[in-house]
Design a protein around this motif. Structure first.
Motif, PDB file in Angstrom:
ATOM      1  N   VAL A 160       0.857  -1.176   0.000  1.00  0.00           N
ATOM      2  CA  VAL A 160       0.000   0.000   0.000  1.00  0.00           C
ATOM      3  C   VAL A 160       0.895   1.227   0.000  1.00  0.00           C
ATOM      4  CG1 VAL A 160      -1.661   1.338   1.347  1.00  0.00           C
ATOM      5  CG2 VAL A 160      -1.904  -1.146   1.172  1.00  0.00           C
ATOM      6  N   VAL A 161       0.582   2.176  -0.873  1.00  0.00           N
ATOM      7  CA  VAL A 161       1.340   3.425  -0.979  1.00  0.00           C
ATOM      8  C   VAL A 161       0.409   4.572  -0.581  1.00  0.00           C
ATOM      9  CG1 VAL A 161       2.640   4.950  -2.515  1.00  0.00           C
ATOM     10  CG2 VAL A 161       2.730   2.472  -2.845  1.00  0.00           C
ATOM     11  N   LYS A 162       0.898   5.471   0.289  1.00  0.00           N
ATOM     12  CA  LYS A 162       0.059   6.587   0.725  1.00  0.00           C
ATOM     13  C   LYS A 162       0.911   7.815   1.009  1.00  0.00           C
ATOM     14  CE  LYS A 162      -0.250   4.142   5.175  1.00  0.00           C
ATOM     15  NZ  LYS A 162      -1.178   3.554   6.158  1.00  0.00           N
ATOM     16  N   PRO A 163       0.313   9.010   0.902  1.00  0.00           N
ATOM     17  CA  PRO A 163       1.058  10.240   1.196  1.00  0.00           C
ATOM     18  C   PRO A 163       1.506  10.256   2.649  1.00  0.00           C
ATOM     19  CG  PRO A 163      -1.057  10.717   0.146  1.00  0.00           C
ATOM     20  CD  PRO A 163      -1.082   9.286   0.514  1.00  0.00           C
ATOM     21  N   LEU A 164       2.678  10.794   2.883  1.00  0.00           N
ATOM     22  CA  LEU A 164       3.225  10.808   4.238  1.00  0.00           C
ATOM     23  C   LEU A 164       2.410  11.702   5.167  1.00  0.00           C
ATOM     24  CD1 LEU A 164       5.564   9.565   5.832  1.00  0.00           C
ATOM     25  CD2 LEU A 164       6.922  11.586   5.281  1.00  0.00           C
ATOM     26  N   HIS A 165       1.818  12.750   4.631  1.00  0.00           N
ATOM     27  CA  HIS A 165       1.064  13.682   5.468  1.00  0.00           C
ATOM     28  C   HIS A 165      -0.384  13.810   5.012  1.00  0.00           C
ATOM     29  CE1 HIS A 165       4.689  14.632   7.561  1.00  0.00           C
ATOM     30  NE2 HIS A 165       5.275  15.149   6.493  1.00  0.00           N
ATOM     31  N   GLY A 166      -0.931  12.741   4.448  1.00  0.00           N
ATOM     32  CA  GLY A 166      -2.329  12.740   4.042  1.00  0.00           C
ATOM     33  C   GLY A 166      -3.246  12.500   5.220  1.00  0.00           C
ATOM     34  N   ASN A 167      -4.554  12.481   4.936  1.00  0.00           N
ATOM     35  CA  ASN A 167      -5.532  12.239   5.995  1.00  0.00           C
ATOM     36  C   ASN A 167      -6.814  11.694   5.387  1.00  0.00           C
ATOM     37  OD1 ASN A 167      -6.154  15.000   4.907  1.00  0.00           O
ATOM     38  ND2 ASN A 167      -7.786  14.914   6.415  1.00  0.00           N
ATOM     39  N   ALA A 168      -7.636  11.096   6.243  1.00  0.00           N
ATOM     40  CA  ALA A 168      -8.975  10.613   5.874  1.00  0.00           C
ATOM     41  C   ALA A 168      -8.942   9.579   4.753  1.00  0.00           C
ATOM     42  CB  ALA A 168      -9.879  11.787   5.489  1.00  0.00           C
ATOM     43  N   GLY A 169      -7.826   8.883   4.593  1.00  0.00           N
ATOM     44  CA  GLY A 169      -7.742   7.834   3.582  1.00  0.00           C
ATOM     45  C   GLY A 169      -7.534   8.342   2.171  1.00  0.00           C
ATOM     46  N   ALA A 170      -7.264   9.633   2.002  1.00  0.00           N
ATOM     47  CA  ALA A 170      -7.093  10.200   0.665  1.00  0.00           C
ATOM     48  C   ALA A 170      -5.804   9.695   0.014  1.00  0.00           C
ATOM     49  CB  ALA A 170      -7.080  11.723   0.732  1.00  0.00           C
ATOM     50  N   ALA A 171      -5.893   9.336  -1.264  1.00  0.00           N
ATOM     51  CA  ALA A 171      -4.735   8.938  -2.089  1.00  0.00           C
ATOM     52  C   ALA A 171      -3.999   7.727  -1.522  1.00  0.00           C
ATOM     53  CB  ALA A 171      -3.780  10.115  -2.281  1.00  0.00           C
ATOM     54  N   VAL A 172      -4.750   6.767  -0.989  1.00  0.00           N
ATOM     55  CA  VAL A 172      -4.168   5.500  -0.529  1.00  0.00           C
ATOM     56  C   VAL A 172      -4.372   4.474  -1.634  1.00  0.00           C
ATOM     57  CG1 VAL A 172      -4.283   3.656   1.186  1.00  0.00           C
ATOM     58  CG2 VAL A 172      -4.593   6.035   1.892  1.00  0.00           C
ATOM     59  N   PHE A 173      -3.273   3.884  -2.124  1.00  0.00           N
ATOM     60  CA  PHE A 173      -3.329   2.976  -3.264  1.00  0.00           C
ATOM     61  C   PHE A 173      -2.752   1.608  -2.897  1.00  0.00           C
ATOM     62  CE2 PHE A 173      -3.321   7.170  -5.161  1.00  0.00           C
ATOM     63  CZ  PHE A 173      -4.227   7.060  -6.204  1.00  0.00           C
ATOM     64  N   ARG A 174      -3.385   0.569  -3.403  1.00  0.00           N
ATOM     65  CA  ARG A 174      -2.884  -0.796  -3.270  1.00  0.00           C
ATOM     66  C   ARG A 174      -2.243  -1.209  -4.588  1.00  0.00           C
ATOM     67  NH1 ARG A 174      -6.823  -6.030  -2.249  1.00  0.00           N
ATOM     68  NH2 ARG A 174      -5.256  -7.699  -2.486  1.00  0.00           N
ATOM     69  N   ILE A 175      -1.011  -1.696  -4.508  1.00  0.00           N
ATOM     70  CA  ILE A 175      -0.315  -2.231  -5.683  1.00  0.00           C
ATOM     71  C   ILE A 175      -0.291  -3.747  -5.551  1.00  0.00           C
ATOM     72  CG2 ILE A 175       1.850  -2.306  -6.959  1.00  0.00           C
ATOM     73  CD1 ILE A 175       2.481   0.479  -5.933  1.00  0.00           C
ATOM     74  N   ASP A 176      -0.913  -4.432  -6.492  1.00  0.00           N
ATOM     75  CA  ASP A 176      -1.026  -5.889  -6.382  1.00  0.00           C
ATOM     76  C   ASP A 176       0.289  -6.565  -6.757  1.00  0.00           C
ATOM     77  OD1 ASP A 176      -0.869  -5.960  -9.174  1.00  0.00           O
ATOM     78  OD2 ASP A 176      -3.014  -6.269  -9.436  1.00  0.00           O
ATOM     79  N   ALA A 177       0.280  -7.890  -6.756  1.00  0.00           N
ATOM     80  CA  ALA A 177       1.513  -8.653  -6.963  1.00  0.00           C
ATOM     81  C   ALA A 177       2.137  -8.409  -8.328  1.00  0.00           C
ATOM     82  CB  ALA A 177       1.238 -10.141  -6.765  1.00  0.00           C
ATOM     83  N   SER A 178       1.335  -8.005  -9.317  1.00  0.00           N
ATOM     84  CA  SER A 178       1.877  -7.759 -10.658  1.00  0.00           C
ATOM     85  C   SER A 178       2.725  -6.495 -10.720  1.00  0.00           C
ATOM     86  CB  SER A 178       0.735  -7.660 -11.672  1.00  0.00           C
ATOM     87  OG  SER A 178       0.017  -6.438 -11.512  1.00  0.00           O
ATOM     88  N   GLY A 179       2.486  -5.576  -9.813  1.00  0.00           N
ATOM     89  CA  GLY A 179       3.235  -4.318  -9.819  1.00  0.00           C
ATOM     90  C   GLY A 179       2.821  -3.357 -10.915  1.00  0.00           C
ATOM     91  N   SER A 180       1.644  -3.582 -11.508  1.00  0.00           N
ATOM     92  CA  SER A 180       1.179  -2.719 -12.598  1.00  0.00           C
ATOM     93  C   SER A 180       1.077  -1.268 -12.145  1.00  0.00           C
ATOM     94  CB  SER A 180      -0.193  -3.191 -13.090  1.00  0.00           C
ATOM     95  OG  SER A 180      -0.124  -4.514 -13.567  1.00  0.00           O
ATOM     96  N   ASN A 181       1.532  -0.378 -12.998  1.00  0.00           N
ATOM     97  CA  ASN A 181       1.444   1.068 -12.775  1.00  0.00           C
ATOM     98  C   ASN A 181       2.279   1.566 -11.593  1.00  0.00           C
ATOM     99  OD1 ASN A 181      -0.382   1.614 -14.931  1.00  0.00           O
ATOM    100  ND2 ASN A 181      -2.081   0.888 -13.661  1.00  0.00           N
ATOM    101  N   MET A 182       3.196   0.735 -11.102  1.00  0.00           N
ATOM    102  CA  MET A 182       4.013   1.170  -9.973  1.00  0.00           C
ATOM    103  C   MET A 182       4.841   2.400 -10.324  1.00  0.00           C
ATOM    104  SD  MET A 182       6.871  -0.926  -7.769  1.00  0.00           S
ATOM    105  CE  MET A 182       5.948  -2.424  -8.001  1.00  0.00           C
ATOM    106  N   GLY A 183       5.448   2.378 -11.495  1.00  0.00           N
ATOM    107  CA  GLY A 183       6.277   3.501 -11.908  1.00  0.00           C
ATOM    108  C   GLY A 183       5.458   4.768 -12.077  1.00  0.00           C
ATOM    109  N   ALA A 184       4.274   4.635 -12.693  1.00  0.00           N
ATOM    110  CA  ALA A 184       3.421   5.803 -12.903  1.00  0.00           C
ATOM    111  C   ALA A 184       2.942   6.374 -11.568  1.00  0.00           C
ATOM    112  CB  ALA A 184       2.225   5.422 -13.773  1.00  0.00           C
ATOM    113  N   LEU A 185       2.630   5.489 -10.619  1.00  0.00           N
ATOM    114  CA  LEU A 185       2.159   5.952  -9.323  1.00  0.00           C
ATOM    115  C   LEU A 185       3.274   6.680  -8.567  1.00  0.00           C
ATOM    116  CD1 LEU A 185      -0.196   6.019  -7.342  1.00  0.00           C
ATOM    117  CD2 LEU A 185       0.609   3.843  -6.419  1.00  0.00           C
TER     118      LEU A 185
END
Length: 319
Positions: A160-185
């Motif tokens: 799971v990738v999330k902003p260091l100073h975010g809040n309320a669950g905003a911009a929390v992303f799950r990257i699955d085992a394939s790693g798709s879009n990891m670079g873009a994220l």
């Protein structure tokens, strides 16, 4: 004792009165006969050693939609002389504006009780302070480096990738085992935020809930289990999660017992911690924690009353 209380928070007209913790604190303050004022963080003015804000008198608060607050006169308050307690309750993001407000309030903290303590708030961002208790955390990395992100992902499979100073669950992303879009994220995060982002091993237990535990002056006041909505990994109530009655596991009790004295020492009087799977500590929320209305609804408790008791005890100890 009747207190003069100022709430430094977002515009009061737009709050969701059904679950807003600041509103619940105002209701309790009114019941105790305290005088209530409201101002915005951006209204602070420091002139030499005098910190002031144009504050509006809050003459009546009630749980009536559309008529939840009645406002009286606006007066420029000297926050070191005209107020006994300041609640720093503006919502994140924890940006330079937020940090500046803590610096300004720090200058009067020896004269007026600021809750939570502004120095400790500044030094304990939700996703950084928790690193002091890494033994209870899932595998965690803070980085801006794509190569490091790829290495961590290869080690843990899903992250799971999330902003260091975010809040309320905003911009929390799950990257699955394939790693798709990891670079873009990683590229997107690097462009939107200057600071690094947080990466954690994905915890499948999040499907069973993300527990919010509230501590008042270092003591457990109650908890709710927040379940994610359909198709979501985020359990935050602001992101569509639902609240459910719960208790504490042995591990959660141990976490709270270890955190409690340190929170009390730091002047972090109202804190909400997040625990997944009964054992994984993910955040220590000190800026504008929530959840007390939902907890009271399940437990028939009065956490705002507990909080005000703790505030009044602090003031009595200060003389």
């Amino acid at each position: 004792m009747s207190l003069r209380v100022a709430f430094q928070m977002d515009p009061i007209e737009g709050i969701a009165i059904g679950g807003d913790s600041s509103f619940a604190l105002m209701i309790e303050a009114q019941a105790r006969g305290h005088q209530i004022w409201h101002y915005l963080a951006e209204d602070l003015t420091l002139d030499r050693d005098r910190l002031t804000a144009p504050a509006r008198a809050i003459e009546h608060v009630q749980r009536v939609a559309g008529d939840h607050v009645r406002v009286g006169e606006t007066r420029r308050l000297d926050l070191a002389q005209d107020v006994d307690v300041i609640w720093m309750r503006q919502d994140p993001p924890f940006d330079l504006g937020y940090i500046t407000a803590t610096h300004l309030l720090e200058r009067i903290a020896d004269k007026t009780l600021v809750v939570n303590d502004p120095v400790s708030v500044r030094n304990a961002p939700e996703k950084l302070y928790v690193l002091d208790f890494a033994q209870y955390m899932p595998p965690t990395m803070i980085t801006r480096d794509l190569a490091e992100l790829r290495r961590f992902h290869a080690e843990h499979g899903e992250v799971v990738v999330k902003p260091l100073h975010g809040n309320a669950g905003a911009a929390v992303f799950r990257i699955d085992a394939s790693g798709s879009n990891m670079g873009a994220l990683a590229e997107l995060f690097g462009k939107v935020w200057r600071e690094p982002f947080m990466v954690q091993a994905f915890l499948p237990e999040v499907a069973q809930g993300d527990k919010r535990i509230v501590l008042v002056d270092g003591e457990v006041a109650g908890a709710i289990n927040r379940l994610p909505g359909k198709g979501e990994i985020r359990s935050n109530l602001a992101a569509g999660g639902s609240a459910h009655k719960t208790g504490l596991t042995e591990t959660e009790q141990r976490i709270c017992a270890e955190l409690g004295p340190e929170l009390k020492r730091r002047g972090l009087l109202f804190v909400g911690i997040d625990v997944i799977g009964g054992q994984w500590l993910t955040e220590i929320n000190v800026t504008s924690p929530t959840g007390i209305v939902a907890i009271d609804g399940f437990n028939d408790s009065n956490i705002p009353g507990m909080i005000w008791d703790a505030v009044e005890a602090r003031l009595a100890a200060l003389g």
